[in-house]
Design a protein around this motif. Structure first.
Motif, PDB file in Angstrom:
ATOM      1  N   SER A 142       0.840  -1.201   0.000  1.00  0.00           N
ATOM      2  CA  SER A 142       0.000   0.000   0.000  1.00  0.00           C
ATOM      3  C   SER A 142       0.875   1.251   0.000  1.00  0.00           C
ATOM      4  O   SER A 142       1.936   1.281   0.622  1.00  0.00           O
TER       5      SER A 142
ATOM      6  N   ALA B 298      -7.846  -3.858   2.811  1.00  0.00           N
ATOM      7  CA  ALA B 298      -7.417  -2.557   3.331  1.00  0.00           C
ATOM      8  C   ALA B 298      -7.524  -2.485   4.844  1.00  0.00           C
ATOM      9  O   ALA B 298      -6.847  -1.667   5.481  1.00  0.00           O
TER      10      ALA B 298
ATOM     11  N   GLU C 240      -8.266   0.446  -0.548  1.00  0.00           N
ATOM     12  CA  GLU C 240      -9.717   0.626  -0.563  1.00  0.00           C
ATOM     13  C   GLU C 240     -10.142   1.599  -1.657  1.00  0.00           C
ATOM     14  O   GLU C 240     -11.181   1.421  -2.300  1.00  0.00           O
TER      15      GLU C 240
ATOM     16  N   ASP D 147      -1.432   5.124   3.746  1.00  0.00           N
ATOM     17  CA  ASP D 147      -1.859   4.449   4.972  1.00  0.00           C
ATOM     18  C   ASP D 147      -2.058   5.462   6.087  1.00  0.00           C
ATOM     19  O   ASP D 147      -1.241   6.364   6.258  1.00  0.00           O
TER      20      ASP D 147
ATOM     21  N   SER E 235      -5.526   1.020   4.923  1.00  0.00           N
ATOM     22  CA  SER E 235      -4.772   1.209   3.687  1.00  0.00           C
ATOM     23  C   SER E 235      -5.692   1.902   2.686  1.00  0.00           C
ATOM     24  O   SER E 235      -6.437   1.262   1.952  1.00  0.00           O
TER      25      SER E 235
END
Length: 289
Positions: A138, A181, A171, A141, A167
Motif C-alpha cells: 500500500s 485494506a 480501498e 496508509d 490502507s
C-alpha cells in the motif's frame, strides 16, 4: 473504574485504577486474572464489574503507577473486533476523496443501515507500545482513532481506545478491496485500559485527540469529540449483534472524525498517540508488514 492488563514483560495480572490509586486485583483473587474473568463473574452474580471490584479492594495491594510503565498488555482479548464506518461527516468526506465511487459513501452516511464490517481476530490485535502495521503493498496508509465499545455477550460493559489502521490506497482502488485494506497483521490496536460502562455518564460526549510524530517532528495534531457521531452507540451495536453469531467478548469500533489529509501517509518509525477523555491515551510505533 479503569481496568488494565499488566504483564507485558512478565506475570499477567489485572489491575484497576480508582480515584485513590492503582490496585492489583489478581493478588486479591487469583480467579480474576483478566478482564474476561471479571465480566464473567459480574454476569454470574447479576451485577456490574465495579460492584465486584468494590468487594475486592480491601484486600488488593496497591501498585506504584510508575512501576507499570512499559508493562501494559492489551487490556482485553476479544474473540473478534468489528468496526463501523462513515459515522462522522469528515470520514464520509475522506472516503469520497479516496474513491472514484464517491456516491456510495454519501448513501451510507445518510442511510438507515450503518456500515459495520469485520476488523480483526485476536492474533491481529496489538496493545499499548506495540507496533501497528502498514501494508507493504500500500502507498497510502493512515491511523483511525476510534471509541471502542466493549461487549460481553452483546451487552455494552465498557469502552476502550482503538486504532483502525487503514490502507486507503487499496480501498480507494475498489471498495470491494475493503477487507484487504482493513484486515491484516497488526491492523488494530486497543488500550490502554477498559473503562467500565457504568462509570461514564455519556460516551457520546467525550473529547478525542491524535498526534503523529516522525523523527521528533509533529506531523498531525488534532482533536474532536464523539458528540460529532451521527449514529447512536445502541444503533451500531444492534447492527453488529443482530443476525450474527458473536463471541463471548468482542469490541466494536465506532468510526473516526480525525483523518489526516490526502497528502499524508504513515511511514515505518512514525509514532501515533491516541487519547479519549476519561479512558486514557495509547502510543503505538509503526512498522511495515
Amino acid at each position: 473504574m479503569r481496568y488494565y492488563q499488566l504483564g507485558g514483560s512478565g506475570e499477567s495480572r489485572l489491575a484497576v485504577r480508582t480515584g485513590d490509586g492503582l490496585y492489583d486485583l489478581t493478588a486479591a483473587s487469583p480467579d480474576v486474572g483478566s478482564y474476561l474473568d471479571l465480566v464473567r463473574t459480574a454476569s454470574i452474580t447479576d451485577t456490574d464489574t465495579d460492584a465486584i471490584v468494590d468487594g475486592l479492594l480491601a484486600r488488593a495491594p496497591s501498585i506504584d503507577a510508575d512501576a507499570v510503565e512499559g508493562d501494559l498488555d492489551t487490556p482485553l482479548r476479544p474473540g473478534e473486533v468489528w468496526a463501523a464506518g462513515v459515522t462522522y461527516r469528515i470520514s464520509e468526506e475522506a472516503r469520497r476523496e479516496e474513491s472514484d465511487m464517491e456516491e456510495m459513501y454519501i448513501d451510507v452516511y445518510e442511510a438507515d443501515r450503518p456500515e459495520v464490517f469485520f476488523k480483526a481476530t485476536p492474533n491481529r490485535i496489538v496493545g499499548p507500545d506495540e507496533a501497528v502495521g502498514i501494508r507493504r503493498d500500500s502507498t497510502w496508509d493512515v491511523p483511525e482513532p476510534e471509541l471502542g465499545i466493549v461487549l460481553y455477550r452483546g451487552d455494552i460493559v465498557g469502552f476502550t481506545v482503538g486504532n483502525d489502521m487503514s490502507s486507503r490506497a487499496i480501498e480507494g482502488e475498489n471498495p470491494l478491496y475493503l477487507p484487504q485494506a482493513k484486515v491484516y497483521d497488526r491492523c488494530c490496536s486497543l488500550g490502554p485500559c477498559v473503562r467500565s460502562a457504568e462509570s461514564i455518564d455519556d460516551p457520546q460526549d467525550l473529547d478525542m485527540w491524535m498526534t503523529i510524530e516522525r523523527d521528533g517532528e509533529v506531523m498531525f495534531d488534532e482533536s474532536t469529540t464523539t458528540g460529532e457521531m451521527v449514529r447512536s452507540l445502541d444503533e451500531l451495536v444492534d447492527c453488529y449483534v443482530d443476525h450474527n453469531a458473536i463471541p463471548e467478548l468482542s469490541v466494536l469500533l465506532t468510526g473516526t472524525s480525525l483523518v489526516p489529509d490526502e497528502t499524508f501517509t504513515l511511514r515505518e518509525g512514525d509514532r501515533i498517540d491516541i487519547g479519549i477523555e476519561g479512558i486514557g491515551s495509547m502510543t503505538n510505533p509503526v512498522t511495515t508488514v
